[in-house]
Design a protein around this motif. Sequence first.
Motif, mmCIF file in Angstrom:
data_model
loop_
_atom_site.group_PDB
_atom_site.id
_atom_site.type_symbol
_atom_site.label_atom_id
_atom_site.label_comp_id
_atom_site.label_asym_id
_atom_site.label_seq_id
_atom_site.Cartn_x
_atom_site.Cartn_y
_atom_site.Cartn_z
ATOM 1 N N ASN A 1 -0.894 -7.273 7.300
ATOM 2 C CA ASN A 1 -1.016 -6.058 6.501
ATOM 3 C C ASN A 1 0.322 -5.332 6.530
ATOM 4 O O ASN A 1 0.687 -4.734 7.548
ATOM 5 N N PHE A 2 1.058 -5.409 5.442
ATOM 6 C CA PHE A 2 2.441 -4.938 5.380
ATOM 7 C C PHE A 2 2.517 -3.838 4.321
ATOM 8 O O PHE A 2 2.565 -4.114 3.128
ATOM 9 N N TRP A 3 2.488 -2.577 4.775
ATOM 10 C CA TRP A 3 2.291 -1.466 3.859
ATOM 11 C C TRP A 3 3.370 -0.395 4.020
ATOM 12 O O TRP A 3 3.734 -0.011 5.137
ATOM 13 N N ASN A 4 3.838 0.101 2.904
ATOM 14 C CA ASN A 4 4.715 1.275 2.836
ATOM 15 C C ASN A 4 5.885 1.199 3.802
ATOM 16 O O ASN A 4 6.199 2.144 4.521
ATOM 17 N N ASN A 5 6.525 0.062 3.812
ATOM 18 C CA ASN A 5 7.761 -0.106 4.570
ATOM 19 C C ASN A 5 8.953 0.002 3.634
ATOM 20 O O ASN A 5 8.866 -0.316 2.445
ATOM 21 N N THR A 6 10.073 0.437 4.163
ATOM 22 C CA THR A 6 11.335 0.451 3.435
ATOM 23 C C THR A 6 12.206 -0.650 4.011
ATOM 24 O O THR A 6 12.588 -0.589 5.192
ATOM 25 N N VAL A 7 12.482 -1.667 3.212
ATOM 26 C CA VAL A 7 13.232 -2.841 3.653
ATOM 27 C C VAL A 7 14.549 -2.871 2.883
ATOM 28 O O VAL A 7 14.564 -2.923 1.649
ATOM 29 N N ALA B 1 12.573 6.356 -8.651
ATOM 30 C CA ALA B 1 11.463 5.654 -9.294
ATOM 31 C C ALA B 1 10.314 5.381 -8.330
ATOM 32 O O ALA B 1 9.237 4.952 -8.754
ATOM 33 N N LEU B 2 10.524 5.621 -7.043
ATOM 34 C CA LEU B 2 9.483 5.357 -6.054
ATOM 35 C C LEU B 2 8.457 6.476 -5.968
ATOM 36 O O LEU B 2 7.365 6.282 -5.425
ATOM 37 N N ILE B 3 8.784 7.639 -6.497
ATOM 38 C CA ILE B 3 7.909 8.805 -6.373
ATOM 39 C C ILE B 3 6.638 8.592 -7.199
ATOM 40 O O ILE B 3 6.688 8.203 -8.376
ATOM 41 N N ASP B 4 5.505 8.808 -6.573
ATOM 42 C CA ASP B 4 4.176 8.705 -7.199
ATOM 43 C C ASP B 4 3.881 7.302 -7.733
ATOM 44 O O ASP B 4 2.982 7.136 -8.572
ATOM 45 N N ALA B 5 4.602 6.294 -7.258
ATOM 46 C CA ALA B 5 4.401 4.931 -7.768
ATOM 47 C C ALA B 5 3.594 4.071 -6.812
ATOM 48 O O ALA B 5 3.353 2.896 -7.094
ATOM 49 N N GLY B 6 3.148 4.615 -5.690
ATOM 50 C CA GLY B 6 2.353 3.851 -4.746
ATOM 51 C C GLY B 6 0.895 3.791 -5.154
ATOM 52 O O GLY B 6 0.481 4.368 -6.165
ATOM 53 N N ALA B 7 0.111 3.092 -4.339
ATOM 54 C CA ALA B 7 -1.303 2.910 -4.668
ATOM 55 C C ALA B 7 -2.237 3.415 -3.580
ATOM 56 O O ALA B 7 -3.422 3.577 -3.817
ATOM 57 N N GLY B 8 -1.722 3.660 -2.402
ATOM 58 C CA GLY B 8 -2.588 4.066 -1.315
ATOM 59 C C GLY B 8 -3.386 2.897 -0.759
ATOM 60 O O GLY B 8 -3.290 1.766 -1.228
ATOM 61 N N LEU B 9 -4.210 3.177 0.248
ATOM 62 C CA LEU B 9 -5.004 2.153 0.914
ATOM 63 C C LEU B 9 -6.481 2.470 0.732
ATOM 64 O O LEU B 9 -6.872 3.626 0.572
ATOM 65 N N ASN B 10 -7.298 1.445 0.770
ATOM 66 C CA ASN B 10 -8.715 1.599 0.488
ATOM 67 C C ASN B 10 -9.508 2.017 1.718
ATOM 68 O O ASN B 10 -9.208 1.597 2.849
ATOM 69 N N GLY B 11 -10.545 2.808 1.493
ATOM 70 C CA GLY B 11 -11.512 3.122 2.525
ATOM 71 C C GLY B 11 -10.898 3.690 3.793
ATOM 72 O O GLY B 11 -10.006 4.536 3.749
ATOM 73 N N ASP C 1 1.456 15.339 2.139
ATOM 74 C CA ASP C 1 0.461 14.987 1.136
ATOM 75 C C ASP C 1 0.869 15.629 -0.182
ATOM 76 O O ASP C 1 0.718 16.835 -0.386
ATOM 77 N N GLN C 2 1.422 14.802 -1.064
ATOM 78 C CA GLN C 2 1.940 15.283 -2.341
ATOM 79 C C GLN C 2 1.156 14.707 -3.516
ATOM 80 O O GLN C 2 1.681 14.539 -4.604
ATOM 81 N N GLY C 3 -0.102 14.372 -3.270
ATOM 82 C CA GLY C 3 -0.896 13.763 -4.326
ATOM 83 C C GLY C 3 -0.785 12.258 -4.277
ATOM 84 O O GLY C 3 -0.996 11.635 -3.240
ATOM 85 N N LYS C 4 -0.403 11.629 -5.367
ATOM 86 C CA LYS C 4 -0.276 10.178 -5.401
ATOM 87 C C LYS C 4 0.846 9.754 -4.469
ATOM 88 O O LYS C 4 1.939 10.332 -4.482
ATOM 89 N N PRO C 5 0.628 8.737 -3.652
ATOM 90 C CA PRO C 5 1.650 8.365 -2.662
ATOM 91 C C PRO C 5 2.889 7.757 -3.290
ATOM 92 O O PRO C 5 2.839 7.148 -4.363
ATOM 93 N N ASP C 6 4.015 7.919 -2.598
ATOM 94 C CA ASP C 6 5.271 7.298 -3.003
ATOM 95 C C ASP C 6 5.369 5.908 -2.393
ATOM 96 O O ASP C 6 4.715 5.591 -1.387
ATOM 97 N N ILE C 7 6.208 5.064 -2.971
ATOM 98 C CA ILE C 7 6.509 3.754 -2.413
ATOM 99 C C ILE C 7 7.497 3.922 -1.258
ATOM 100 O O ILE C 7 8.435 4.718 -1.341
ATOM 101 N N GLY C 8 7.304 3.176 -0.192
ATOM 102 C CA GLY C 8 8.240 3.169 0.918
ATOM 103 C C GLY C 8 7.771 3.979 2.104
ATOM 104 O O GLY C 8 6.645 4.502 2.152
#
Length: 704
Positions: free
Chosen positions: A538-544, A659-669, A690-697
Motif C-alpha cells: 500500500n503505497f500512498w501519498n508519497n513524494t518521490v 498541478a498536485l493541488i486537489d488532484a488526489g483521491a483519498g483512501l476508502n473507508g 484538511d483543505q477539502g479534496k486531498p493533494d497529491i504527494g
Amino acid sequence: MIQALKPKKAILMLIMFTMLLALFAAGGVQRASGAAAQFKLKALFNIDAESGTYEGDAAHSFTFDVDLKDGLQTVDIPVSVLKTLVDGKLGSIAIVPAEAAMDEEGEIVNGWPESKDALYVDQMSVGGMKLFTNEAQRPFQFLNFANEDDPYYTYTINGIITKKCGVSDSKCIAYSVAGSAGASWMVFNDPIDLAGMTDKDKLKFQIDLSSVNYDNWVPAASKKQPSVNEAPPATVEIGPGKTYENINDFAWETLKAGDVVYIYYRPEPYREKIGIFAEGTKEQPIIIHGVPGPGGELPKIDGSGAVTRALNPIPNANRSLVRIGKDSKKAAYVTFENFEVLNAHASKKYVNASGAGASYAVNAAGIWIDNGDHVTLRNNTIHDNGNGIFGTSSMYVWEGALIDYTSKDLLIQGNSIYGNGNIGRMFEHNSYIAAIGTVYENNHYGDLLAGSQGYGLKDRGAGTVVRYNWIEGGRRQIALDDAEDTPRIVFDKAYNSSFVYGNLLIEHDHLFDTWGDDEIINFGGDNVTVPDRHGTLNFWNNTVVTYRQQRVYGQDGVPGLKDPGRTERTVLFYAPGKHVDARGNVFHHAGANPAPLVITDDDGTIELRNNWFSEGYYYDFNEPDRVPAKNMGTLTGVDPGFVDVTLGVQNYKLKADSALIDAGAGLNGSLGELLQKQYVLHQQSEKRPDQGKPDIGAFEYVKK
C-alpha cells in the motif's frame, strides 16, 4: 538475518543435496484423499545429525501424492513398509518434493509449488503411539542441517506449532515453504522402536500443502512523539557531578521495570558500551533518557575505544555499541532516546573483556535490538556505524538448546540516521530490522557512508509501516524483503500487509556497479528458501524525487560497469509477482538530463490511482506494450510545482499553482483515517491540513 544469508547460500542446501540422491524414489502403499491436481511428496527417514545424510538409498524413501487443493488429507504408511525403510527404529522424518532436481546452473527445479507457501502436518501417530496431536506435547525437535560456518546466525529451524491449521481448526505443525526443495526434519527425542508393532499398524498423519490465510490488517494511528525534554523524573542519574560519573559505573544488570535512567550531556563522549537486558511493563516502562546540553547537544555514545561493564557482559561484543535484548533475555517496554550513537564500525576498535583492543565486525550496529518487545528508539542521531539500527529475531539450535524468539512492536521514531555502511559492500544499511509490527515514522534517513552500496531502510518483518519519513540516499531507499530470520514472522497474520505512506523518497545520482542499483523500492523477497511477502504494498501519498541523470553504461565517463550499453533509468517498483496499490503519489525526475522513470521492470501488478509522473515515463522499459493493471486519474507534466527542487534547498512543498493541488483521491473507508499527518523538517510530523479534496504527494498545500 545477516549478510551471509543470500540465495546462493540457501539455508537448506545440505538437505537438498542429500535429498537429490533419491530423486526417483518410489514408496509402497499410500492413500491421499481428493481428486484435484496431484503433487508428489516424499518422506525421508532417520537423518544422521553429524553428516546430514538420511538412512537408506533411492529405494528407501516413501513417495505419495497430495492434492494441490487446500484441505487436510490422510497419508498412511504401513509399518510393514516402514520397517523396510528404517533399521528397526524411527528417529526422524522429513517431507520434501519428490521430483526436485538441480539444473545445470545450480538452481532447484520441481521444488515446492510457487502457489503454495505452507505445509501443514497434524494427527501423526504410529501404531497406537501418538507422535503429534493437538493435545499432546510434541516429542521431537525441528532441525535443519545448514551448510554454514556459524550456525548461530543461520535460519536453522523451519517448523512451528501454529493455531487454526489442523483438524477442527486446532493447532498443527506448520512449515514455511518456497520454490526450493528443502524442509526441516522432525527429530524424535527418543527413537521409536518398531519391533513390537504388527504389519497391520500404520504410520498415519494428516497433511496439507496449502497457503497461509493472512488477515486484512490495518495499522494503528501515529503515536505522539515527545520532545527531548519530556520524560518522567529520573531514578538513576549519570554524568558530571551526578551519582554515577560514567555510564558503566551504574549496575545495568540491576535494571528493572519503572527505572528511568538520565544520562547527561558532557563535551567528552561516553566511550562505553550499553547492554539493556531487562523487562519493563506497559505501566512501568524502562526509559534510558539522554539529557541534552545547553545548545541542544545530545550525549554521545562513541564506539571508538568503548569499554564494557564486566558484570554486564554483552554477547557478540564486536557487533554492537548499544545492545537492547539478547537471545537468552528479552528486553521489553524499553525506550532509548536522545543520544548520538556513532563509530561501531570495522574501521574502529573497542576494548574487549580481556582489556585488549579488538575490531568491530563489518556488520556491527550502532544500536542492536535483539529479542525486543515494545522497544522504542526516539530522537537519536545514529551515524558512522556498520548498520545504523539492527533488529533481529531468531530460531536456531545452539549447543543442543532451541533458541526461539521474535522481536515485535518496535517503534523507530524521530531519529536522524546517516553515514552508516561499508565501502564497496551492499549488506549493511542505515537500518535493517526483522520483527513483527515495526513502525518507522518521522525519521530523517540521509546518505550512507560514501562508497557504501547498502539501502536506506531494509525490513524483513510482518506488519511493517513506513510513514512520514524523509529517506534520502542508499542504493534503494526502501527494501521490504522476506522474513529469513524465523518462520514465526512468515506465519504472522500481518506478514503480507505493508504500508508506505506520507514519505519523501529522494534518490541522488548514484551509480553503483551492482544489481538493483536503479530501483527506489523493493517489495517481495531475496531468499529462495523463504516465502516472499505476497500481499499488497500500500503505497500512498508519497513524494518521490530522483536526481539520477541519463547515461549509457560503459560510456559517458563511466567505463567498466556491468551491462555495457544499457540506458540508465530509474525503476520505481521492483515487485516481481507482487501487487502494488499506488495512489496519490508524485514521481518526479529532476536535473538537466534526467533518466527516464520506469514504473516496473518485472511481472508485478501495479494499480495506479491519481498519481503524477514526469513526462516521458514508461510502465515497463523492456516491454513498451505493457500497461498497468488499473490506471485512473494519472497526470503528467514537466514541473509538479514544488517550491524549489534544487539540491541543497529541496523544498518539496507545493506552490499555489501546482498541478498536485486537489488532484488526489483519498483512501476508502477506515483507511482514510491513516493519512493524518505530514513530515516536518526534520524528524517531526504535524497534522496534515484538511483543505477539502486531498493533494497529491506527501504535503498538503494551505490556501492563503
